[in-house]
Design a protein around this motif. Structure first.
Motif, PDB file in Angstrom:
ATOM      1  N   SER B  25      55.400  36.678  51.151  1.00 27.18           N
ATOM      2  CA  SER B  25      54.624  37.627  51.369  1.00 27.18           C
ATOM      3  C   SER B  25      53.424  37.748  50.288  1.00 27.18           C
ATOM      4  CB  SER B  25      55.268  39.038  51.285  1.00 27.18           C
ATOM      5  OG  SER B  25      54.525  40.252  51.413  1.00 27.18           O
ATOM      6  N   SER B  26      52.216  38.604  50.930  1.00 21.67           N
ATOM      7  CA  SER B  26      51.178  38.667  49.871  1.00 21.67           C
ATOM      8  C   SER B  26      51.172  40.005  48.999  1.00 21.67           C
ATOM      9  CB  SER B  26      49.765  38.326  50.620  1.00 21.67           C
ATOM     10  OG  SER B  26      49.822  39.491  51.555  1.00 21.67           O
ATOM     11  N   SER B  27      52.234  40.845  49.576  1.00 27.82           N
ATOM     12  CA  SER B  27      52.457  41.780  49.036  1.00 27.82           C
ATOM     13  C   SER B  27      53.904  41.973  48.409  1.00 27.82           C
ATOM     14  CB  SER B  27      52.307  43.178  49.885  1.00 27.82           C
ATOM     15  OG  SER B  27      51.202  43.116  50.801  1.00 27.82           O
ATOM     16  N   ILE B  28      54.097  43.017  47.215  1.00 29.99           N
ATOM     17  CA  ILE B  28      55.607  43.283  46.842  1.00 29.99           C
ATOM     18  C   ILE B  28      56.350  43.897  47.651  1.00 29.99           C
ATOM     19  CG2 ILE B  28      56.622  44.260  45.082  1.00 29.99           C
ATOM     20  CD1 ILE B  28      54.375  43.530  42.962  1.00 29.99           C
ATOM     21  N   PHE B  29      57.628  43.633  47.987  1.00 20.79           N
ATOM     22  CA  PHE B  29      58.475  44.616  48.772  1.00 20.79           C
ATOM     23  C   PHE B  29      59.940  44.361  48.088  1.00 20.79           C
ATOM     24  CE2 PHE B  29      56.286  45.477  52.353  1.00 20.79           C
ATOM     25  CZ  PHE B  29      55.160  44.139  52.742  1.00 20.79           C
ATOM     26  N   ASN B  30      60.291  45.826  48.019  1.00 19.09           N
ATOM     27  CA  ASN B  30      61.695  45.788  47.122  1.00 19.09           C
ATOM     28  C   ASN B  30      62.976  45.949  47.816  1.00 19.09           C
ATOM     29  OD1 ASN B  30      60.221  46.596  44.626  1.00 19.09           O
ATOM     30  ND2 ASN B  30      59.463  48.542  45.954  1.00 19.09           N
ATOM     31  N   THR B  31      62.827  45.556  49.035  1.00 13.54           N
ATOM     32  CA  THR B  31      64.190  45.010  50.078  1.00 13.54           C
ATOM     33  C   THR B  31      63.784  44.116  51.060  1.00 13.54           C
ATOM     34  OG1 THR B  31      64.723  47.611  49.763  1.00 13.54           O
ATOM     35  CG2 THR B  31      65.662  46.129  51.573  1.00 13.54           C
ATOM     36  N   LEU B  49      68.889  42.224  50.382  1.00 13.15           N
ATOM     37  CA  LEU B  49      68.630  41.979  48.711  1.00 13.15           C
ATOM     38  C   LEU B  49      67.918  43.120  48.486  1.00 13.15           C
ATOM     39  CD1 LEU B  49      67.523  38.392  49.422  1.00 13.15           C
ATOM     40  CD2 LEU B  49      69.586  38.994  48.155  1.00 13.15           C
ATOM     41  N   TYR B  50      68.600  43.732  47.323  1.00 13.61           N
ATOM     42  CA  TYR B  50      67.791  44.899  46.563  1.00 13.61           C
ATOM     43  C   TYR B  50      67.156  44.638  45.311  1.00 13.61           C
ATOM     44  CZ  TYR B  50      70.195  47.011  50.672  1.00 13.61           C
ATOM     45  OH  TYR B  50      70.722  47.121  51.953  1.00 13.61           O
ATOM     46  N   LYS B  51      67.371  43.722  44.499  1.00 15.67           N
ATOM     47  CA  LYS B  51      66.897  43.556  43.156  1.00 15.67           C
ATOM     48  C   LYS B  51      66.429  42.317  43.049  1.00 15.67           C
ATOM     49  CE  LYS B  51      69.089  43.887  38.635  1.00 15.67           C
ATOM     50  NZ  LYS B  51      70.273  43.956  37.773  1.00 15.67           N
ATOM     51  N   ALA B  52      65.217  42.099  42.440  1.00 16.87           N
ATOM     52  CA  ALA B  52      64.365  40.883  42.099  1.00 16.87           C
ATOM     53  C   ALA B  52      65.140  39.945  41.420  1.00 16.87           C
ATOM     54  CB  ALA B  52      63.213  41.194  41.460  1.00 16.87           C
ATOM     55  N   GLY B  53      65.316  38.772  41.749  1.00 12.75           N
ATOM     56  CA  GLY B  53      66.125  37.877  41.171  1.00 12.75           C
ATOM     57  C   GLY B  53      67.698  37.672  41.631  1.00 12.75           C
ATOM     58  N   GLU B  54      68.101  38.314  42.463  1.00 11.65           N
ATOM     59  CA  GLU B  54      69.362  38.731  42.823  1.00 11.65           C
ATOM     60  C   GLU B  54      69.766  37.785  43.925  1.00 11.65           C
ATOM     61  OE1 GLU B  54      70.002  42.005  45.196  1.00 11.65           O
ATOM     62  OE2 GLU B  54      71.864  41.787  45.614  1.00 11.65           O
ATOM     63  N   GLY B  66      63.204  36.782  45.407  1.00  5.28           N
ATOM     64  CA  GLY B  66      62.341  36.131  44.535  1.00  5.28           C
ATOM     65  C   GLY B  66      62.043  36.900  43.295  1.00  5.28           C
ATOM     66  N   ILE B  67      61.875  36.567  42.066  1.00  3.63           N
ATOM     67  CA  ILE B  67      61.503  37.355  40.937  1.00  3.63           C
ATOM     68  C   ILE B  67      60.159  38.108  41.014  1.00  3.63           C
ATOM     69  CG2 ILE B  67      60.413  35.505  39.489  1.00  3.63           C
ATOM     70  CD1 ILE B  67      63.254  37.870  38.321  1.00  3.63           C
ATOM     71  N   THR B  68      59.388  37.423  41.776  1.00  3.56           N
ATOM     72  CA  THR B  68      57.944  38.242  41.860  1.00  3.56           C
ATOM     73  C   THR B  68      57.922  39.247  42.740  1.00  3.56           C
ATOM     74  OG1 THR B  68      57.285  36.688  43.486  1.00  3.56           O
ATOM     75  CG2 THR B  68      56.737  36.164  41.385  1.00  3.56           C
ATOM     76  N   ARG B  69      59.297  39.431  43.658  1.00  2.00           N
ATOM     77  CA  ARG B  69      59.198  40.317  44.641  1.00  2.00           C
ATOM     78  C   ARG B  69      58.395  39.864  45.917  1.00  2.00           C
ATOM     79  NH1 ARG B  69      58.844  46.290  42.458  1.00  2.00           N
ATOM     80  NH2 ARG B  69      57.432  45.363  41.045  1.00  2.00           N
ATOM     81  N   LYS B  70      58.000  38.893  46.116  1.00  3.00           N
ATOM     82  CA  LYS B  70      57.171  38.391  47.066  1.00  3.00           C
ATOM     83  C   LYS B  70      57.664  37.258  48.130  1.00  3.00           C
ATOM     84  CE  LYS B  70      52.527  39.493  44.967  1.00  3.00           C
ATOM     85  NZ  LYS B  70      51.136  38.894  44.870  1.00  3.00           N
ATOM     86  N   ASP B  71      58.959  36.906  47.597  1.00  2.00           N
ATOM     87  CA  ASP B  71      59.533  35.792  48.440  1.00  2.00           C
ATOM     88  C   ASP B  71      60.942  35.942  48.550  1.00  2.00           C
ATOM     89  OD1 ASP B  71      59.347  32.894  46.198  1.00  2.00           O
ATOM     90  OD2 ASP B  71      59.847  34.985  45.976  1.00  2.00           O
TER      91      ASP B  71
END
Lengths: 116, 111
Positions: B25-31, B49-54, B66-71
């Protein structure tokens, strides 16, 4: 028995006709959704409802209307069907208070609509 | 319009092979969510998935946020015939809890 049912499962109609697609659920969920699926495009949200008195437009609501008759029923209408509304239509439900996952949506089997 | 890019669009694999697909994604998403649609049916949730890096597993399926919350990616190990279908990624918008869906990856197993 299925928790989310859709009727009809298949429908062929002509341009200009009014069509209603029905969705019923026995899951007791407050939230209900209507999606459209086209090949290669994934799911697009048409309308959603978080309770009986709440109706919200999704990303592609033009040409469609909905009615939330009861907690268990959510209908989608095409007032004057056109050929580019030919698609697979899905109803879904969710309830973050009861689902194992907050965001889990439960889908019906789909209605395949063809507009000639 | 679509904000998720899912790849590949389709995969032809041999039974027993491992499968990998991803979603960006080009945007950050948290879920981030992964669903599977069997032929003639509606999608069913596989992993949330709810946590970056999970990194989360469900049987032979493993997904990472993904750790960037974009993938996110989804791996399937030792594929079997019942794995055929379309795999969708989806993200939840924080503002209104709507889901945005990727276009799907169609998995086909060669006989």
């Amino acid at each position: 028995d299925a928790d989310v049912t859709q009727t009809p499962r298949n429908r062929i109609t002509k341009t200009g006709k009014r069509i209603m697609l029905e969705c019923s659920q026995t899951k007791g969920h407050d939230r209900m959704y209507w999606y459209r699926q086209d090949p290669g495009l994934g799911l697009q949200l048409i309308y959603y409802s978080f309770d009986v008195k709440d109706i919200n437009k999704g990303e592609i609501s033009d040409g469609y209307s909905v009615s939330r008759q009861a907690q268990a029923k959510f209908s989608l209408s095409l007032e004057s069907a056109i050929p580019n509304q030919t698609a697979l239509y899905f109803c879904a439900t969710s309830d973050p208070n009861t689902s194992g996952s907050d965001n889990e949506q439960f889908f019906g089997p789909g209605t395949r609509l063809t507009v000639l | 319009g679509q904000q998720l890019n899912q790849s590949p669009q389709s995969m032809f694999i041999q039974e027993g092979e491992d499968v990998s697909m991803n979603c960006t994604s080009s945007s950050i998403f948290n879920t981030w969510l992964w669903y599977k649609q069997d032929p003639g049916e509606g999608p069913v949730l596989l992993i949330a998935l709810y946590k970056a890096g999970e990194l989360t597993s469900n049987g032979r399926l493993t997904a990472q946020f993904g750790i960037t919350r974009k993938d996110s990616f989804l791996n399937i190990s030792a594929s079997i015939p019942s794995d055929v279908g379309i795999y969708f990624c989806a993200v939840e918008m924080d503002s209104n809890y709507q889901l945005i869906w990727g276009a799907g990856t169609k998995l086909i197993i060669k006989p």
